[in-house]
Design an enzyme around this catalytic site. Sequence first.
Site, PDB file in Angstrom:
ATOM      1  N   ASN A  86      29.921   7.067 -55.537  1.00 44.01           N
ATOM      2  CA  ASN A  86      30.605   7.186 -54.250  1.00 44.01           C
ATOM      3  C   ASN A  86      29.637   6.988 -53.079  1.00 44.01           C
ATOM      4  O   ASN A  86      28.513   7.502 -53.122  1.00 44.01           O
ATOM      5  CB  ASN A  86      31.245   8.573 -54.133  1.00 44.01           C
ATOM      6  CG  ASN A  86      32.260   8.838 -55.228  1.00 44.01           C
ATOM      7  OD1 ASN A  86      32.958   7.928 -55.660  1.00 44.01           O
ATOM      8  ND2 ASN A  86      32.350  10.081 -55.682  1.00 44.01           N
ATOM      9  N   HIS A  92      34.635   9.848 -50.831  1.00 41.19           N
ATOM     10  CA  HIS A  92      34.480  11.049 -51.666  1.00 41.19           C
ATOM     11  C   HIS A  92      33.035  11.428 -51.952  1.00 41.19           C
ATOM     12  O   HIS A  92      32.752  12.182 -52.867  1.00 41.19           O
ATOM     13  CB  HIS A  92      35.259  10.887 -52.996  1.00 41.19           C
ATOM     14  CG  HIS A  92      35.691  12.180 -53.611  1.00 41.19           C
ATOM     15  ND1 HIS A  92      34.844  12.974 -54.354  1.00 41.19           N
ATOM     16  CD2 HIS A  92      36.872  12.832 -53.568  1.00 41.19           C
ATOM     17  CE1 HIS A  92      35.496  14.051 -54.756  1.00 41.19           C
ATOM     18  NE2 HIS A  92      36.732  13.993 -54.290  1.00 41.19           N
ATOM     19  N   HIS A  99      23.766   8.786 -56.130  1.00 42.69           N
ATOM     20  CA  HIS A  99      23.911   9.296 -57.499  1.00 42.69           C
ATOM     21  C   HIS A  99      24.994   8.527 -58.234  1.00 42.69           C
ATOM     22  O   HIS A  99      26.006   8.136 -57.646  1.00 42.69           O
ATOM     23  CB  HIS A  99      24.197  10.793 -57.526  1.00 42.69           C
ATOM     24  CG  HIS A  99      25.330  11.216 -56.644  1.00 42.69           C
ATOM     25  ND1 HIS A  99      25.206  11.344 -55.278  1.00 42.69           N
ATOM     26  CD2 HIS A  99      26.610  11.544 -56.922  1.00 42.69           C
ATOM     27  CE1 HIS A  99      26.357  11.744 -54.760  1.00 42.69           C
ATOM     28  NE2 HIS A  99      27.233  11.853 -55.739  1.00 42.69           N
ATOM     29  N   PHE A 100      24.735   8.324 -59.512  1.00 41.55           N
ATOM     30  CA  PHE A 100      25.709   7.709 -60.416  1.00 41.55           C
ATOM     31  C   PHE A 100      26.236   8.804 -61.331  1.00 41.55           C
ATOM     32  O   PHE A 100      25.454   9.519 -61.957  1.00 41.55           O
ATOM     33  CB  PHE A 100      25.055   6.608 -61.269  1.00 41.55           C
ATOM     34  CG  PHE A 100      24.709   5.369 -60.497  1.00 41.55           C
ATOM     35  CD1 PHE A 100      23.624   5.342 -59.636  1.00 41.55           C
ATOM     36  CD2 PHE A 100      25.483   4.226 -60.639  1.00 41.55           C
ATOM     37  CE1 PHE A 100      23.313   4.194 -58.914  1.00 41.55           C
ATOM     38  CE2 PHE A 100      25.184   3.068 -59.923  1.00 41.55           C
ATOM     39  CZ  PHE A 100      24.092   3.055 -59.063  1.00 41.55           C
TER      40      PHE A 100
HETATM   41  P1  AMP Z   1      29.941  13.084 -54.986  1.00 46.95           P
HETATM   42  O1  AMP Z   1      31.336  13.526 -54.604  1.00 46.95           O
HETATM   43  O2  AMP Z   1      29.936  11.727 -55.630  1.00 46.95           O
HETATM   44  O3  AMP Z   1      28.971  13.186 -53.825  1.00 46.95           O
HETATM   45  O4  AMP Z   1      29.473  14.086 -56.124  1.00 46.95           O
HETATM   46  C1  AMP Z   1      28.548  15.113 -55.939  1.00 46.95           C
HETATM   47  C2  AMP Z   1      28.454  15.836 -57.246  1.00 46.95           C
HETATM   48  O5  AMP Z   1      27.307  16.682 -57.223  1.00 46.95           O
HETATM   49  C3  AMP Z   1      29.657  16.729 -57.596  1.00 46.95           C
HETATM   50  O6  AMP Z   1      30.231  16.282 -58.813  1.00 46.95           O
HETATM   51  C4  AMP Z   1      29.046  18.126 -57.718  1.00 46.95           C
HETATM   52  O7  AMP Z   1      29.625  18.886 -58.742  1.00 46.95           O
HETATM   53  C5  AMP Z   1      27.589  17.805 -58.001  1.00 46.95           C
HETATM   54  N1  AMP Z   1      26.644  18.847 -57.612  1.00 46.95           N
HETATM   55  C6  AMP Z   1      26.501  19.431 -56.404  1.00 46.95           C
HETATM   56  N2  AMP Z   1      25.513  20.330 -56.431  1.00 46.95           N
HETATM   57  C7  AMP Z   1      24.994  20.319 -57.682  1.00 46.95           C
HETATM   58  C8  AMP Z   1      23.947  21.042 -58.344  1.00 46.95           C
HETATM   59  N3  AMP Z   1      23.229  21.961 -57.706  1.00 46.95           N
HETATM   60  N4  AMP Z   1      23.708  20.765 -59.640  1.00 46.95           N
HETATM   61  C9  AMP Z   1      24.437  19.828 -60.289  1.00 46.95           C
HETATM   62  N5  AMP Z   1      25.426  19.113 -59.726  1.00 46.95           N
HETATM   63  C10 AMP Z   1      25.721  19.371 -58.445  1.00 46.95           C
END
Ligand code: AMP
Length: 137
Positions: A86, A92, A99-100
């Site tokens: 995203n 989103h 990140h992937f």
């Molecule tokens: P996005 O919506 O693509 O930005 O996804 C961000 C992702 O990061 C979400 O799926 C969250 O669950 C994940 N996330 C946020 N903080 C952490 C954390 N401390 N450790 C692991 N995953 C995380």
Amino acid sequence: MSDTIFSKIIRGEIPCHKVYEDKHVFAFLDIGPLSRGHTLVIPKEAAATLDQLSDESAAAIGRVLPRLSRAVLKATGATAFNILQNNGAAAHQAVFHVHFHIIPKFENGTGLGIRWESQKFDHGAGAALATEIAASV
Ligand code: AMP
């Protein structure tokens, strides 16, 4: 760009369930998984969105993404998965560090839900648009 929670995870300031690390790439389990094995693969470079990422980091991620996907499938027993990436709040993105997502899809339906509403394609406009995009690559 400002520091994000993912930069803190890379530096070991915040705990995570790490599954992989090399010179340019870091991977760990998503703390809010859509399914068992949901994994995040991130560059160590702190770029907010994919279009801002260097070729070197992009190549490093591309090199390990298939291998990490195979490892997630093997560990979870899943045979299907989605890669999600995203960019921007409207798309989103919640954490502004590239990140992937590797998201296993299981027979019981857990995994990524997709709404795919395709639109009509205009070949004339499409030809002009393809030319414009190609000129900027
Ligand atoms: P996005 O919506 O693509 O930005 O996804 C961000 C992702 O990061 C979400 O799926 C969250 O669950 C994940 N996330 C946020 N903080 C952490 C954390 N401390 N450790 C692991 N995953 C995380």
